[in-house]
Structures are given as C-alpha cells and as structure tokens.
Enzyme design. Sequence first.
Site, PDB file in Angstrom:
ATOM      1  N   GLY A  47      -8.560   5.253  -4.869  1.00 28.78           N
ATOM      2  CA  GLY A  47      -6.750   5.660  -4.365  1.00 28.78           C
ATOM      3  C   GLY A  47      -6.321   6.729  -5.229  1.00 28.78           C
ATOM      4  N   ALA A  48      -7.117   7.940  -5.468  1.00 29.93           N
ATOM      5  CA  ALA A  48      -6.722   8.829  -6.401  1.00 29.93           C
ATOM      6  C   ALA A  48      -6.201   9.847  -5.576  1.00 29.93           C
ATOM      7  CB  ALA A  48      -7.949   9.317  -7.059  1.00 29.93           C
ATOM      8  N   THR A  49      -5.802   9.909  -4.155  1.00 33.57           N
ATOM      9  CA  THR A  49      -5.286  11.031  -3.379  1.00 33.57           C
ATOM     10  C   THR A  49      -3.735  11.206  -3.681  1.00 33.57           C
ATOM     11  OG1 THR A  49      -5.301   9.490  -1.526  1.00 33.57           O
ATOM     12  CG2 THR A  49      -7.224  10.854  -1.673  1.00 33.57           C
ATOM     13  N   GLY A  68       0.109   9.208  -5.889  1.00 38.79           N
ATOM     14  CA  GLY A  68       0.791   8.331  -6.747  1.00 38.79           C
ATOM     15  C   GLY A  68       0.041   7.887  -7.921  1.00 38.79           C
ATOM     16  N   SER A 101       0.626  -6.238  -9.226  1.00 35.82           N
ATOM     17  CA  SER A 101       2.066  -5.809  -9.260  1.00 35.82           C
ATOM     18  C   SER A 101       2.908  -7.182  -9.388  1.00 35.82           C
ATOM     19  CB  SER A 101       2.302  -5.744  -7.535  1.00 35.82           C
ATOM     20  OG  SER A 101       3.566  -5.519  -7.215  1.00 35.82           O
ATOM     21  N   TYR A 159       1.923  -9.291   1.340  1.00 42.66           N
ATOM     22  CA  TYR A 159       1.887  -8.349   0.220  1.00 42.66           C
ATOM     23  C   TYR A 159       1.779  -8.966  -1.077  1.00 42.66           C
ATOM     24  CZ  TYR A 159       2.212  -4.529  -3.130  1.00 42.66           C
ATOM     25  OH  TYR A 159       1.997  -3.445  -4.055  1.00 42.66           O
ATOM     26  N   THR A 195       6.405   6.602  -5.608  1.00 41.47           N
ATOM     27  CA  THR A 195       4.959   7.153  -5.233  1.00 41.47           C
ATOM     28  C   THR A 195       5.036   7.308  -3.497  1.00 41.47           C
ATOM     29  OG1 THR A 195       3.873   5.167  -4.912  1.00 41.47           O
ATOM     30  CG2 THR A 195       3.695   6.119  -7.197  1.00 41.47           C
ATOM     31  N   GLU A 196       4.041   7.185  -3.122  1.00 42.15           N
ATOM     32  CA  GLU A 196       4.195   7.477  -1.564  1.00 42.15           C
ATOM     33  C   GLU A 196       4.020   5.988  -1.107  1.00 42.15           C
ATOM     34  OE1 GLU A 196       0.896   9.758   0.352  1.00 42.15           O
ATOM     35  OE2 GLU A 196       1.548  11.544  -1.180  1.00 42.15           O
ATOM     36  N   PHE A 197       4.197   4.979  -2.065  1.00 39.98           N
ATOM     37  CA  PHE A 197       4.157   3.531  -1.476  1.00 39.98           C
ATOM     38  C   PHE A 197       5.012   3.022  -0.392  1.00 39.98           C
ATOM     39  CE2 PHE A 197       5.392  -0.952  -2.432  1.00 39.98           C
ATOM     40  CZ  PHE A 197       4.297  -1.604  -2.343  1.00 39.98           C
TER      41      PHE A 197
HETATM   42  P1  NDP Z   1       0.566   5.377  -2.801  1.00 45.20           P
HETATM   43  O1  NDP Z   1       0.556   5.053  -1.471  1.00 45.20           O
HETATM   44  O2  NDP Z   1       0.989   6.570  -3.635  1.00 45.20           O
HETATM   45  O3  NDP Z   1      -1.258   5.648  -3.090  1.00 45.20           O
HETATM   46  C1  NDP Z   1      -2.127   4.549  -2.597  1.00 45.20           C
HETATM   47  C2  NDP Z   1      -3.523   5.068  -2.785  1.00 45.20           C
HETATM   48  O4  NDP Z   1      -4.267   3.974  -2.474  1.00 45.20           O
HETATM   49  C3  NDP Z   1      -3.733   6.301  -2.095  1.00 45.20           C
HETATM   50  O5  NDP Z   1      -4.737   7.234  -2.944  1.00 45.20           O
HETATM   51  C4  NDP Z   1      -4.636   5.751  -0.796  1.00 45.20           C
HETATM   52  O6  NDP Z   1      -5.477   6.891  -0.314  1.00 45.20           O
HETATM   53  C5  NDP Z   1      -5.156   4.750  -1.332  1.00 45.20           C
HETATM   54  N1  NDP Z   1      -5.743   3.714  -0.265  1.00 45.20           N
HETATM   55  C6  NDP Z   1      -4.774   3.156   0.506  1.00 45.20           C
HETATM   56  N2  NDP Z   1      -5.647   2.401   1.340  1.00 45.20           N
HETATM   57  C7  NDP Z   1      -6.820   2.777   1.405  1.00 45.20           C
HETATM   58  C8  NDP Z   1      -8.074   2.445   1.938  1.00 45.20           C
HETATM   59  N3  NDP Z   1      -8.039   1.646   2.934  1.00 45.20           N
HETATM   60  N4  NDP Z   1      -9.265   2.864   1.259  1.00 45.20           N
HETATM   61  C9  NDP Z   1      -9.354   3.924   0.414  1.00 45.20           C
HETATM   62  N5  NDP Z   1      -8.187   4.183  -0.317  1.00 45.20           N
HETATM   63  C10 NDP Z   1      -7.029   3.595   0.124  1.00 45.20           C
HETATM   64  O7  NDP Z   1       0.800   4.155  -3.754  1.00 45.20           O
HETATM   65  P2  NDP Z   1       0.812   3.906  -5.150  1.00 45.20           P
HETATM   66  O8  NDP Z   1       0.096   4.896  -6.236  1.00 45.20           O
HETATM   67  O9  NDP Z   1       2.171   3.380  -5.868  1.00 45.20           O
HETATM   68  O10 NDP Z   1      -0.067   2.511  -5.258  1.00 45.20           O
HETATM   69  C11 NDP Z   1      -1.475   2.242  -5.887  1.00 45.20           C
HETATM   70  C12 NDP Z   1      -1.586   1.147  -6.266  1.00 45.20           C
HETATM   71  O11 NDP Z   1      -0.546   0.190  -7.002  1.00 45.20           O
HETATM   72  C13 NDP Z   1      -1.565   0.130  -5.209  1.00 45.20           C
HETATM   73  O12 NDP Z   1      -2.621  -0.901  -5.315  1.00 45.20           O
HETATM   74  C14 NDP Z   1      -0.204  -0.552  -4.820  1.00 45.20           C
HETATM   75  O13 NDP Z   1      -0.013  -1.823  -4.362  1.00 45.20           O
HETATM   76  C15 NDP Z   1       0.073  -0.705  -6.394  1.00 45.20           C
HETATM   77  N6  NDP Z   1       1.554  -0.908  -6.921  1.00 45.20           N
HETATM   78  C16 NDP Z   1       2.233   0.025  -6.374  1.00 45.20           C
HETATM   79  C17 NDP Z   1       3.841   0.010  -7.077  1.00 45.20           C
HETATM   80  C18 NDP Z   1       4.817   0.796  -6.566  1.00 45.20           C
HETATM   81  O14 NDP Z   1       6.041   0.525  -6.548  1.00 45.20           O
HETATM   82  N7  NDP Z   1       4.465   2.088  -6.112  1.00 45.20           N
HETATM   83  C19 NDP Z   1       4.246  -1.223  -7.857  1.00 45.20           C
HETATM   84  C20 NDP Z   1       3.223  -2.258  -7.959  1.00 45.20           C
HETATM   85  C21 NDP Z   1       1.728  -2.059  -7.798  1.00 45.20           C
HETATM   86  P3  NDP Z   1      -5.703   7.295   0.999  1.00 45.20           P
HETATM   87  O15 NDP Z   1      -4.529   6.992   1.920  1.00 45.20           O
HETATM   88  O16 NDP Z   1      -6.137   8.797   1.032  1.00 45.20           O
HETATM   89  O17 NDP Z   1      -6.947   6.318   1.475  1.00 45.20           O
HETATM   90  C1  8X3 Z   2       5.134  -2.835  -5.583  1.00 42.90           C
HETATM   91  C2  8X3 Z   2       6.106  -3.555  -6.187  1.00 42.90           C
HETATM   92  O1  8X3 Z   2       8.140  -5.084  -5.909  1.00 42.90           O
HETATM   93  O2  8X3 Z   2       7.977  -3.217  -4.267  1.00 42.90           O
HETATM   94  O3  8X3 Z   2       3.795  -3.689  -5.676  1.00 42.90           O
HETATM   95  O4  8X3 Z   2       6.382  -5.189  -4.200  1.00 42.90           O
HETATM   96  S1  8X3 Z   2       7.042  -4.218  -5.058  1.00 42.90           S
END
Ligand code: NDP
Ligand code: 8X3
Length: 253
Positions: free
Chosen positions: A9-11, A13, A140, A153, A188-190
């Site tokens: 998931g390096a693309t 966030g 998380s 989730y 992030t894009e989350f």
């Molecule tokens: P982003 O949406 O910015 O990044 C998510 C990354 O996951 C992207 O690089 C995406 O790449 C990759 N990804 C998603 N689905 C797939 C798939 N099926 N196969 C391969 N790669 C995948 O979000 P974040 O950086 O915030 O999220 C990273 C992690 O942190 C996640 O596990 C998230 O649950 C966790 N997290 C995030 C929080 C937040 O508030 N943002 C808080 C707590 C945890 P691509 O789409 O190119 O495949």
């Molecule tokens: C992402 C944090 O609180 O939005 O894992 O679920 S929350």
Amino acid sequence: MNKIVLITGATSGIGEACAIKFAAAGYNLIITGRRSARLQHLKTNIQATHPVEILTLPFDVQDRKAVANTFASLPPDWQKIDLLINNAGLAAGRDSFENADMDDWETMLNTNVHGLLYVSKAVVPLMIAEKKGHIINMGSIAGKEVYERGNVYCASKFAVDAINKAMRIDLLKHNIKVTGIHPGAVETEFARVRFKGNETKAAATYTGIIPLTAGDIADTIFYCAQLPDHVCINDLVITCTQQAGAYYFNKNT
Ligand code: NDP
Ligand code: 8X3
C-alpha cells in the site's frame, strides 16, 4: 549492504510516507499497491533525491494467487527482506449493520485480513531463512475499540490485532520481531476511499481537529524499525492530541 523494506500500500498515505522515510535512511525499497503508475512515479521521485534501489510490484493483496506468484518470482537480490510493513488496507462505507453493503464487508475482510495473511505467508519463509526479520502490521484504533457504524472495518482491525499477537508468539523461535501500530485519525486518502469519493463526508472526518499526518505514522514506524536487535515494540496506539480513543475528540468549535 542496504537493508530492504517491503511496504504494501505504498501508492498513497502512510505507505507512501514510509517509502520516502526509509529511502532517506538508505533502505532499498520494495513498494506495492494496485496502481502501478503511482508506484512508478514514486520510484522516480525518490530516486531523484536518494541513491537507493527500488523494486515496484503491482498486485492486489486480495488475490492469493497473484501474491504467491509475485513472491515466487522475486529476484534473488531482493529476497533478504529485513522489514515487512503490512500497511495496505481500507475502510469501505460507514453504515449501520442492517444497512451495510456485503460487498464492502468482503472487500475489507479480503484486503485487511486475507491480504495481510497472504503477503505475510509469502515473506515469512524468507525471514526464517535469514534467522531474523521484523514485521510491522498496520492495525487501527478501530481494532482496539468498536465504534458505531464501524462494524466490519473494526472487526477486520481486531483480526489484525489478534494476528499481530499470534505472529509474535509463533515467530518468536525464528527471531522475527512483530509490531502492531494502531493509529487514530490520519489524514490520507483513507476517508475519501471510505466514503467512495464523497469529499464532503471525507473532509468532515477531520473537521475541528489537527489530525495525524502520514508522516507522523512513518516517523513512528521508522522509530520502531531502527531500535536495537534486542528491542521489540509489541504494540503502539497513537492518536492526535485532540483524540482520546475511538469516540472522544476535543474538536475546535
Ligand atoms: P490510503 O487510502 O491513503 O492508502 C491505502 C493504501 O492501501 C494504498 O496504497 C492502496 O493502494 C493500498 N490498498 C488498498 N487496497 C489494496 C489492495 N486490494 N491491494 C493492494 N493494495 C491496496 O490510506 P492510509 O494510508 O490511511 O491507510 C493505510 C493503512 O492504515 C490501512 O491499513 C488503514 O486501515 C490504516 N489506518 C488508517 C488510518 C487513517 O485514519 N487514515 C487510521 C488507522 C489505520 P492501491 O489503491 O494503489 O491498491
Ligand atoms: C482508521 C481510524 O477511527 O477512522 O482506522 O476507523 S478510524
């Protein structure tokens, strides 16, 4: 010789921020995600400023065969993976149990749980062969406390928490460290992904707070990764100062 970190998931966030952080410290990178153009772009940008080797591996972590095939043909020079950051993941939807979309549930479980397992199963034998390694699993705050309309989730991240603990126990004999990172709100894009492109709902996630940044989490992960060999952070919950747990926020009004 440079250490090798594999980041899923390096693309965007957190994963992208980790790639930049570890490259700056001289690690060679294996970066993965589905969007191959973004991987290529990140590789070009990083190599413009950091003299490190970067291997891009585009695959969907949900696809068990694709994951297995990718790692079965990993070039020999890239097989000594020092650190695996299991970061790829997402939330899809934020709906009450009775209204939630079963496809969303499957996507979250397939990505956050199965995907993490598939990648780990491929990488662990390589670490066992080296008699050392470090796996950092992205959990998380949602994997520590269940919140309203978080249902599956939260379940997926509770599973990550359990897998993290189980890996640490079972891989102990192989000298493999296992660390769980559990962030609260990180901008992030989350949220955009969770709310399927609805920018208003996505922005509301962070209204009234200064959320964590992807860089904050990358710094935290880097800290865990650079500790001496005999030190392992097991589990780390991190929130912004205006958040205390899944429910409690001190929002600016
Ligand atoms: P982003 O949406 O910015 O990044 C998510 C990354 O996951 C992207 O690089 C995406 O790449 C990759 N990804 C998603 N689905 C797939 C798939 N099926 N196969 C391969 N790669 C995948 O979000 P974040 O950086 O915030 O999220 C990273 C992690 O942190 C996640 O596990 C998230 O649950 C966790 N997290 C995030 C929080 C937040 O508030 N943002 C808080 C707590 C945890 P691509 O789409 O190119 O495949
Ligand atoms: C992402 C944090 O609180 O939005 O894992 O679920 S929350």
